[in-house]
Scaffold this motif. Sequence first.
Motif, short mmCIF file in Angstrom:
data_model
loop_
_atom_site.label_atom_id
_atom_site.label_comp_id
_atom_site.label_asym_id
_atom_site.label_seq_id
_atom_site.Cartn_x
_atom_site.Cartn_y
_atom_site.Cartn_z
N PRO A 246 42.57 31.35 44.31
CA PRO A 246 43.18 32.63 44.72
C PRO A 246 44.47 32.94 43.97
N CYS A 250 45.07 36.26 41.81
CA CYS A 250 46.16 37.15 42.21
C CYS A 250 47.07 37.48 41.03
N ARG A 254 47.51 41.30 39.19
CA ARG A 254 48.81 41.96 39.06
C ARG A 254 49.10 42.39 37.63
N SER A 261 42.96 48.35 38.65
CA SER A 261 42.97 47.51 39.84
C SER A 261 42.27 48.20 41.01
N GLN A 265 38.80 46.97 43.05
CA GLN A 265 38.75 46.77 44.50
C GLN A 265 37.59 47.54 45.12
#
Length: 342
Positions: A246, A250, A254, A261, A265
């Motif tokens: 994770p 992450c 970013r 992004s 999602q």
Amino acid sequence: MPADQDCEQTTSITALKQRLKGIKSWVSRLANEIETLTAETATAVIVQVKEERLRAHFTKYEECLLQIISVDPSFDMDVTVEQKYMNSLVKIKQLLSNRELSKDEKPVSDPISRLPVNLPPINIPTFTGKYTEYKTFIGIFNAVVHKDKRLEKIQKFYYFQMFLQGEPYNLIKNLPMLESSYDEALKIIDERYNNEFKIKMEHLNLLLDIQPLTKTNAPILRQFVSTIKQQKAALKNLNIDIETCPMTLCVILRKLDALCSREFQLTLDTKEPSLSTLIEFLDKRALALENSTAAMQLTKPPPASSGFNHRGRENNASATALKAIEDPAPGVSCLLCAEHAT
């Protein structure tokens, strides 16, 4: 002579003299090594390799010396260097002509076996001291050179030096040109750069320091994905699997721009995406950007011409005729009724 030009010439001569000094030390050192060789301890391969290195360095010495003399004819030459060089060549000739040179040499009647073995024409990447490149370098070197049974250790050591640059070369450059130096050189380089913890940290840093996507286009996105794939594969070979980590995911998320992004999602159908899912999405996005860019270039209208084309001349002629009908000049016959305008 202007002051600036005089200063540059002085700097050039100083640099040439420093280079000459370094080459002279190499020639002297090789000459001393050759002087200590004996028919009982030296093999033909060792003698031949030292002769090649001596001739190469003396050629550089002569070239540098000629450059200095061309600028400063009063330069005092050191004749001892040439004397050492000639004495070394005489010693080499004596050693090679001695039938008792080495007990393990092939018979003189077998000329093919006495020929030096050349490396295959494969370009091995030069190792400059980067931890992330050591595993790849030593793997290629072992496959191409180290496991080649036709090569003597002295030849392997010679080629090992050729493929090193910077700090790695400096670590082993003072080892004598002997068969035992090959194993010692491999050990020195391996102890210095085969640091698994350091290698892992370097690969992770390359992944974490990847440049953010501020302006997304196909080439930049392809480079972004390529860096992720390279570091992922390298870390997997070091037994570090970042596929479902994770923290790694992450950090990479970013680095994406807001639009990219958000679109990623929206494509998720699971609560825990993997790194492969993100890579697949970015590959598809890069392909879409490439295709849309190509389509835009095909449908782009041609630039306006600065001259008059055929249709433009027709339009201008029609406008002139219409103006003549609506507002004829005095004394000019009407084009339609053939009457004079009033």
